[in-house]
Design a protein around this motif. Structure first.
Motif, short mmCIF file in Angstrom:
data_model
loop_
_atom_site.label_atom_id
_atom_site.label_comp_id
_atom_site.label_asym_id
_atom_site.label_seq_id
_atom_site.Cartn_x
_atom_site.Cartn_y
_atom_site.Cartn_z
N THR A 1 0.94 -1.48 0.10
CA THR A 1 0.03 -0.05 -0.02
C THR A 1 0.59 1.09 0.05
O THR A 1 1.69 1.45 0.95
CB THR A 1 -1.06 -0.02 1.23
OG1 THR A 1 -1.77 -1.24 1.34
CG2 THR A 1 -1.64 1.14 1.17
N GLN B 1 -8.47 -9.14 4.05
CA GLN B 1 -9.87 -8.41 3.83
C GLN B 1 -10.72 -8.28 5.08
O GLN B 1 -11.03 -7.30 5.02
CB GLN B 1 -10.46 -9.48 3.02
CG GLN B 1 -9.82 -9.47 1.38
CD GLN B 1 -10.73 -10.02 0.13
OE1 GLN B 1 -11.10 -11.07 0.68
NE2 GLN B 1 -10.76 -9.51 -0.79
N ALA C 1 -8.62 -5.05 6.61
CA ALA C 1 -9.01 -4.24 5.44
C ALA C 1 -10.43 -3.63 5.59
O ALA C 1 -10.61 -1.99 5.55
CB ALA C 1 -8.48 -4.37 4.10
N TYR C 2 -11.28 -4.20 5.40
CA TYR C 2 -12.71 -3.90 5.31
C TYR C 2 -13.65 -4.22 6.43
O TYR C 2 -14.66 -3.44 6.41
CB TYR C 2 -13.11 -4.43 3.76
CG TYR C 2 -12.36 -4.19 2.81
CD1 TYR C 2 -12.00 -2.85 2.21
CD2 TYR C 2 -11.76 -5.40 2.17
CE1 TYR C 2 -11.17 -2.85 1.14
CE2 TYR C 2 -10.89 -5.04 1.14
CZ TYR C 2 -10.52 -3.90 0.71
OH TYR C 2 -9.71 -3.36 -0.26
N HIS D 1 -10.56 1.23 10.53
CA HIS D 1 -9.81 1.12 9.41
C HIS D 1 -10.47 1.68 8.11
O HIS D 1 -10.07 2.28 7.24
CB HIS D 1 -9.11 -0.30 9.39
CG HIS D 1 -8.12 -0.11 8.14
ND1 HIS D 1 -8.30 -0.89 6.73
CD2 HIS D 1 -6.74 0.27 7.96
CE1 HIS D 1 -7.31 -0.70 6.23
NE2 HIS D 1 -6.51 -0.05 6.89
N SER D 2 -11.80 0.97 7.67
CA SER D 2 -12.52 1.29 6.65
C SER D 2 -13.08 2.66 6.86
O SER D 2 -12.98 3.37 5.68
CB SER D 2 -13.96 0.36 6.65
OG SER D 2 -14.57 0.47 7.82
N ILE E 1 -9.94 4.44 5.36
CA ILE E 1 -9.94 4.44 4.03
C ILE E 1 -11.17 5.46 3.48
O ILE E 1 -10.65 6.34 2.17
CB ILE E 1 -10.33 3.04 3.60
CG1 ILE E 1 -9.29 2.16 3.90
CG2 ILE E 1 -10.27 2.86 2.09
CD1 ILE E 1 -9.36 0.58 3.80
#
Length: 233
Positions: A127, A183, A186-187, A192-193, A196
């Motif tokens: 990233t 995932q 991350a999502y 964290h989402s 983003i």
């Protein structure tokens, strides 16, 4: 697209040779026909985006030119330099499988169509972002909380913070037990989402890239171990 990430640590009293290498190595990379893309980078202290650099640890990313193997793309001078300065060296050979974004305006890992649903096993993730100067404060406020969440996330194995320009051009290379667990972090983690979403809404980055890799091989060590292949993983 196959690439190689090489991370080296210099002995404590020879850290200055790492700074020097960032200037000298460029002469062996410019115009090198064995290399399609390269980056010389410093490292952060705590394994992710980090405002404090690690003066002893440095990284080289190489994408070999067509018909050149990853090992062949590493200039012999680099190998001699690292041997002379008694560096600890860790080499990760990777195959890009999916992603999006650009680096210096190019899709350097190739163009990806959709997602790779057939990946099995450990997955590495790069990233990276070029942070807008006006967004530096907002970005760096979020670094420590996100890094702490990642380190405690199920499936997390290891990470290394790398960057071309301190504080402005930064990247995190992380490794996970599986795509699914990556995932989930991350999502699936709300905090964290939300970060983003904020980066996109407020346009923190002038350029960014997110690429997932399968790990073809590792060799050497970092701080005395192979952090990706160690038994606990």
């Amino acid at each position: 697209m196959v690439c190689q990430l090489i991370i080296v640590r210099y002995p404590r009293l020879l850290f200055w040779a790492g700074f020097l290498s960032m200037a000298i190595f460029r002469f062996f990379l410019w115009g090198n026909k064995k290399i399609a893309f390269w980056k010389l980078m410093g490292c952060g202290k705590n394994g992710t985006f980090d405002i404090v650099p690690d003066a002893r640890q440095w990284a080289v990313l190489l994408i070999p030119a067509e018909a050149t193997t990853p090992d062949e793309s590493v200039p012999d001078f680099f190998k001699q330099w690292w041997r002379f300065f008694r560096c600890e060296k860790y080499v990760i050979t990777l195959q890009a499988v999916e992603g999006h974004g650009t680096w210096d305006g190019g899709e350097v890992f190739g163009r990806f169509e959709g997602t790779n649903r057939n990946h099995i096993g450990k997955m590495a993730v790069l990233t990276r972002a070029t942070i807008r100067p006006s967004k530096l404060w907002a970005f760096w406020k979020q670094v420590a909380p996100v890094a702490s969440m990642m380190a405690d996330a199920p499936g997390f194995i290891t990470s290394v913070g790398i960057g071309e320009i301190p504080w402005l051009k930064q990247a995190t290379f992380s490794v996970w037990q599986s795509k699914e667990l990556m995932q989930q972090f991350a999502y699936g983690r709300r905090e964290h989402s939300e970060v983003i979403k904020t980066t996109r809404r407020d346009k923190w980055y002038s350029e960014d890239m997110f690429v997932r890799f399968s790990i073809l091989s590792t060799r050497g060590s970092l701080r005395g171990i192979d952090p990706i292949q160690q038994p606990d993983n």
